[in-house]
Enzyme design. Structure first.
Site, PDB file in Angstrom:
ATOM      1  N   ASP A  45      41.292  47.849  31.412  1.00 51.88           N
ATOM      2  CA  ASP A  45      39.944  47.591  31.934  1.00 51.88           C
ATOM      3  C   ASP A  45      39.892  47.929  33.427  1.00 51.88           C
ATOM      4  O   ASP A  45      40.451  47.204  34.243  1.00 51.88           O
ATOM      5  CB  ASP A  45      39.581  46.109  31.733  1.00 51.88           C
ATOM      6  CG  ASP A  45      38.162  45.821  32.188  1.00 51.88           C
ATOM      7  OD1 ASP A  45      37.231  46.064  31.404  1.00 51.88           O
ATOM      8  OD2 ASP A  45      37.976  45.384  33.352  1.00 51.88           O
ATOM      9  N   TYR A  50      36.634  49.685  41.424  1.00 60.19           N
ATOM     10  CA  TYR A  50      37.991  49.206  41.741  1.00 60.19           C
ATOM     11  C   TYR A  50      38.781  50.244  42.537  1.00 60.19           C
ATOM     12  O   TYR A  50      39.845  49.939  43.071  1.00 60.19           O
ATOM     13  CB  TYR A  50      38.782  48.844  40.465  1.00 60.19           C
ATOM     14  CG  TYR A  50      38.161  47.767  39.588  1.00 60.19           C
ATOM     15  CD1 TYR A  50      37.095  46.992  40.037  1.00 60.19           C
ATOM     16  CD2 TYR A  50      38.660  47.519  38.318  1.00 60.19           C
ATOM     17  CE1 TYR A  50      36.532  46.022  39.226  1.00 60.19           C
ATOM     18  CE2 TYR A  50      38.092  46.546  37.507  1.00 60.19           C
ATOM     19  CZ  TYR A  50      37.027  45.811  37.961  1.00 60.19           C
ATOM     20  OH  TYR A  50      36.471  44.848  37.155  1.00 60.19           O
ATOM     21  N   LYS A  75      33.446  51.266  34.353  1.00 62.37           N
ATOM     22  CA  LYS A  75      32.117  50.675  34.582  1.00 62.37           C
ATOM     23  C   LYS A  75      31.302  51.466  35.600  1.00 62.37           C
ATOM     24  O   LYS A  75      31.852  52.026  36.546  1.00 62.37           O
ATOM     25  CB  LYS A  75      32.270  49.225  35.075  1.00 62.37           C
ATOM     26  CG  LYS A  75      33.237  48.412  34.233  1.00 62.37           C
ATOM     27  CD  LYS A  75      33.328  46.953  34.628  1.00 62.37           C
ATOM     28  CE  LYS A  75      34.495  46.286  33.915  1.00 62.37           C
ATOM     29  NZ  LYS A  75      35.752  46.322  34.657  1.00 62.37           N
ATOM     30  N   HIS A 108      28.061  47.567  35.306  1.00 64.21           N
ATOM     31  CA  HIS A 108      28.910  46.543  35.933  1.00 64.21           C
ATOM     32  C   HIS A 108      28.159  45.240  36.254  1.00 64.21           C
ATOM     33  O   HIS A 108      28.668  44.155  36.030  1.00 64.21           O
ATOM     34  CB  HIS A 108      29.534  47.131  37.212  1.00 64.21           C
ATOM     35  CG  HIS A 108      30.839  46.533  37.586  1.00 64.21           C
ATOM     36  ND1 HIS A 108      31.856  47.242  38.169  1.00 64.21           N
ATOM     37  CD2 HIS A 108      31.323  45.272  37.464  1.00 64.21           C
ATOM     38  CE1 HIS A 108      32.897  46.449  38.386  1.00 64.21           C
ATOM     39  NE2 HIS A 108      32.593  45.245  37.967  1.00 64.21           N
TER      40      HIS A 108
HETATM   41  N1  LIG Z   1      33.111  42.810  35.208  1.00 59.57           N
HETATM   42  C1  LIG Z   1      33.346  42.201  36.354  1.00 59.57           C
HETATM   43  O1  LIG Z   1      32.450  42.011  37.175  1.00 59.57           O
HETATM   44  C2  LIG Z   1      34.726  41.701  36.640  1.00 59.57           C
HETATM   45  C3  LIG Z   1      34.938  40.826  37.723  1.00 59.57           C
HETATM   46  C4  LIG Z   1      36.223  40.362  37.943  1.00 59.57           C
HETATM   47  C5  LIG Z   1      37.258  40.775  37.113  1.00 59.57           C
HETATM   48  N2  LIG Z   1      37.030  41.654  36.070  1.00 59.57           N
HETATM   49  C6  LIG Z   1      38.122  42.126  35.177  1.00 59.57           C
HETATM   50  O2  LIG Z   1      38.873  41.006  34.727  1.00 59.57           O
HETATM   51  C7  LIG Z   1      40.242  41.197  35.095  1.00 59.57           C
HETATM   52  C8  LIG Z   1      40.903  39.860  35.322  1.00 59.57           C
HETATM   53  O3  LIG Z   1      40.229  39.092  36.291  1.00 59.57           O
HETATM   54  P1  LIG Z   1      40.906  38.582  37.639  1.00 59.57           P
HETATM   55  O4  LIG Z   1      41.854  39.590  38.105  1.00 59.57           O
HETATM   56  O5  LIG Z   1      39.808  38.174  38.528  1.00 59.57           O
HETATM   57  O6  LIG Z   1      41.612  37.234  37.257  1.00 59.57           O
HETATM   58  P2  LIG Z   1      42.645  36.623  36.192  1.00 59.57           P
HETATM   59  O7  LIG Z   1      43.145  37.638  35.240  1.00 59.57           O
HETATM   60  O8  LIG Z   1      41.967  35.414  35.704  1.00 59.57           O
HETATM   61  O9  LIG Z   1      43.817  36.149  37.144  1.00 59.57           O
HETATM   62  C9  LIG Z   1      44.604  37.053  37.843  1.00 59.57           C
HETATM   63  C10 LIG Z   1      45.484  36.258  38.818  1.00 59.57           C
HETATM   64  O10 LIG Z   1      46.382  35.415  38.092  1.00 59.57           O
HETATM   65  C11 LIG Z   1      47.728  35.812  38.360  1.00 59.57           C
HETATM   66  N3  LIG Z   1      48.412  35.777  37.065  1.00 59.57           N
HETATM   67  C12 LIG Z   1      48.249  36.614  35.997  1.00 59.57           C
HETATM   68  N4  LIG Z   1      49.013  36.241  34.970  1.00 59.57           N
HETATM   69  C13 LIG Z   1      49.679  35.145  35.370  1.00 59.57           C
HETATM   70  C14 LIG Z   1      50.637  34.313  34.732  1.00 59.57           C
HETATM   71  N5  LIG Z   1      51.044  34.529  33.492  1.00 59.57           N
HETATM   72  N6  LIG Z   1      51.131  33.249  35.445  1.00 59.57           N
HETATM   73  C15 LIG Z   1      50.722  33.005  36.698  1.00 59.57           C
HETATM   74  N7  LIG Z   1      49.821  33.772  37.360  1.00 59.57           N
HETATM   75  C16 LIG Z   1      49.307  34.833  36.684  1.00 59.57           C
HETATM   76  C17 LIG Z   1      47.656  37.205  38.966  1.00 59.57           C
HETATM   77  O11 LIG Z   1      48.691  37.402  39.897  1.00 59.57           O
HETATM   78  P3  LIG Z   1      49.664  38.709  39.968  1.00 59.57           P
HETATM   79  O12 LIG Z   1      48.831  39.937  39.768  1.00 59.57           O
HETATM   80  O13 LIG Z   1      50.228  38.604  41.346  1.00 59.57           O
HETATM   81  O14 LIG Z   1      50.679  38.511  38.899  1.00 59.57           O
HETATM   82  C18 LIG Z   1      46.313  37.151  39.677  1.00 59.57           C
HETATM   83  O15 LIG Z   1      46.439  36.506  40.937  1.00 59.57           O
HETATM   84  C19 LIG Z   1      40.150  42.092  36.339  1.00 59.57           C
HETATM   85  O16 LIG Z   1      41.371  42.693  36.664  1.00 59.57           O
HETATM   86  C20 LIG Z   1      39.084  43.057  35.904  1.00 59.57           C
HETATM   87  O17 LIG Z   1      39.610  44.038  35.042  1.00 59.57           O
HETATM   88  C21 LIG Z   1      35.775  42.106  35.838  1.00 59.57           C
END
Ligand SMILES: NC(=O)c1ccc[n+]([C@@H]2O[C@H](COP(=O)([O-])OP(=O)(O)OC[C@H]3O[C@@H](n4cnc5c(N)ncnc54)[C@H](OP(=O)(O)O)[C@@H]3O)[C@@H](O)[C@H]2O)c1
Length: 271
Positions: A45, A50, A75, A108
Site C-alpha cells: 500500500d 508518500y 492513491k 486519497h
Molecule cells: N489513506 C490514508 O490516508 C492513510 C493514512 C495513514 C496511513 N495509511 C496507510 O496505513 C499504513 C499503516 O499506518 P501507519 O504507518 O500510520 O501506522 P501503523 O501501521 O498503525 O503503525 C506503524 C508504527 O508501528 C510500529 N510497528 C509496526 N509493527 C510493530 C510491531 N509488531 N511491534 C511494535 N511496533 C510496531 C512501526 O514502527 P517501525 O516501522 O519502526 O517498525 C510504526 O512506528 C501506512 O503505512 C499507509 O500505507 C494510509
C-alpha cells in the site's frame, strides 16, 4: 506457515487481506518491501503523496515475483483531484512504479472534485490501467454522495480504524454495500500497543499486542496495512493465522473505541 488470506472484492477480483503499508518508510522503503515480499506479503500500500513509489517499483522488480501474483495499491493526491488531473497523476504513478496497471487506485481524501475524479477513474479502469477503484478517508456521507453520482461501487474504503478509532457507522455501511473496509494505522501508529486490555489478551494467547490487534481486524473482515521497516516486526505482523480470538476477546477489543483519531478528521483536513 500460511500468512495470507484473500477477500473477494465487488469487482470479483481477489485482494490479499494483509498488506505492507509504506507511509513514512522513507529511505528504508525498498528494503522493507523486499523483506515483506520475501516473507510472503503480496500486497503493498503506497501513494503518490508518500514519495516512494519508485522505491516500491524497484523492490517489485528486484523481487522477481510475477506481476499477476502481486497486488499493488496507490492513491490519487488531493491537488490532482482538485485540478482534475486524474489521468496525468495515474500515469505518473505507473511510471514511477514501473507498472502497466495498478491493482487498486484510491482517491486519497475527499477533496473538492472527488466525484469527477472518480468518474475519470472509472474510464481509466475500463482502459485497463486500473483493476479496481476505491476511496480513502470517505465517511458514510461522502460514500452516499459518491454512490448517487457514479456507476461503479468503490471496491474499498481505506479509513483510520484501530481499537481506539472504530467508526461503527462506516463499518456497517460498507458491509451493507459490499465495500471492503481497509484499516489504515491499524496499530494506531504504535499507540494502541500500550493499551492494558490488549496486553492482557496478548498474554493469554502468547502473541504480541500487534498480532492481537491485527487478528481482531481480520476476524472483523477488515483489511490490514501495518507499516514497519523492521524485519522482525514485518514477520511478526504476518503471523496471524495460527490462532483465533474467542468471542469474548473480540467483544473486549470492540469495547475499546474512544473515537480517538491519530490523523485528521476527513470532514476537516487542510492539505
Ligand atoms: N489513506 C490514508 O490516508 C492513510 C493514512 C495513514 C496511513 N495509511 C496507510 O496505513 C499504513 C499503516 O499506518 P501507519 O504507518 O500510520 O501506522 P501503523 O501501521 O498503525 O503503525 C506503524 C508504527 O508501528 C510500529 N510497528 C509496526 N509493527 C510493530 C510491531 N509488531 N511491534 C511494535 N511496533 C510496531 C512501526 O514502527 P517501525 O516501522 O519502526 O517498525 C510504526 O512506528 C501506512 O503505512 C499507509 O500505507 C494510509
Amino acid at each position: 506457515m500460511k500468512i495470507q488470506t484473500k477477500v473477494k472484492l465487488n469487482s470479483s477480483n481477489e485482494m490479499p487481506m494483509l498488506a505492507l503499508g509504506v507511509w513514512q518508510s522513507g529511505e528504508l522503503t525498498k528494503q522493507a518491501v523486499l523483506t515483506a515480499l520475501k516473507n510472503g506479503y503480496r500486497h503493498i500500500d503506497t501513494a503518490a503523496a508518500y514519495g516512494n513509489e519508485e522505491a516500491v517499483g524497484e523492490a517489485i522488480k528486484e523481487s522477481g515475483i510475477a506481476r499477476e501474483d502481486l497486488f499493488i495499491t496507490t492513491k490519487l493526491w488531493n491537488e490532482d483531484v482538485r485540478q482534475g488531473k486524474t489521468e496525468e497523476a495515474l500515469k505518473s504513478s505507473l511510471k514511477k512504479l514501473g507498472l502497466d496497471y495498478v491493482d487498486l487506485y484510491l482517491i486519497h481524501w475527499p477533496a473538492k472534485g472527488y466525484v469527477d475524479a472518480y468518474l475519470e477513474m472509472e474510464k481509466l479502469m475500463q482502459a485497463g490501467y486500473i483493476k479496481n477503484i476505491g476511496v480513502s478517508n470517505f465517511k458514510k456521507h461522502h460514500l452516499e454522495h459518491l454512490l448517487a453520482h457514479v456507476h461503479i461501487i468503490p471496491a474499498v474504503d481505506q479509513m483510520e480504524f484501530n481499537p481506539q478509532m472504530q467508526d461503527e457507522e462506516l463499518y456497517q455501511f460498507c458491509k451493507e454495500n459490499g465495500i471492503v473496509l481497509e484499516a489504515w494505522s491499524p496499530l494506531g501508529s504504535g499507540a494502541c500497543l500500550k493499551i492494558p486490555a490488549i496486553i492482557s489478551i496478548a498474554e493469554k494467547y502468547r502473541k504480541s499486542p500487534a498480532q492481537i490487534i491485527l487478528r481482531w481486524l481480520l476476524q472483523k473482515g477488515i483489511v490490514i496495512l501495518p507499516k514497519s521497516v523492521h524485519e522482525e516486526r514485518i514477520i511478526e505482523n504476518a503471523h496471524l493465522f495460527d490462532f483465533k480470538l474467542q468471542e469474548e476477546d473480540m467483544e473486549t477489543m470492540n469495547s475499546l473505541n474512544q473515537n480517538l483519531r491519530t490523523g485528521p478528521d476527513p470532514d476537516n483536513f487542510h492539505f
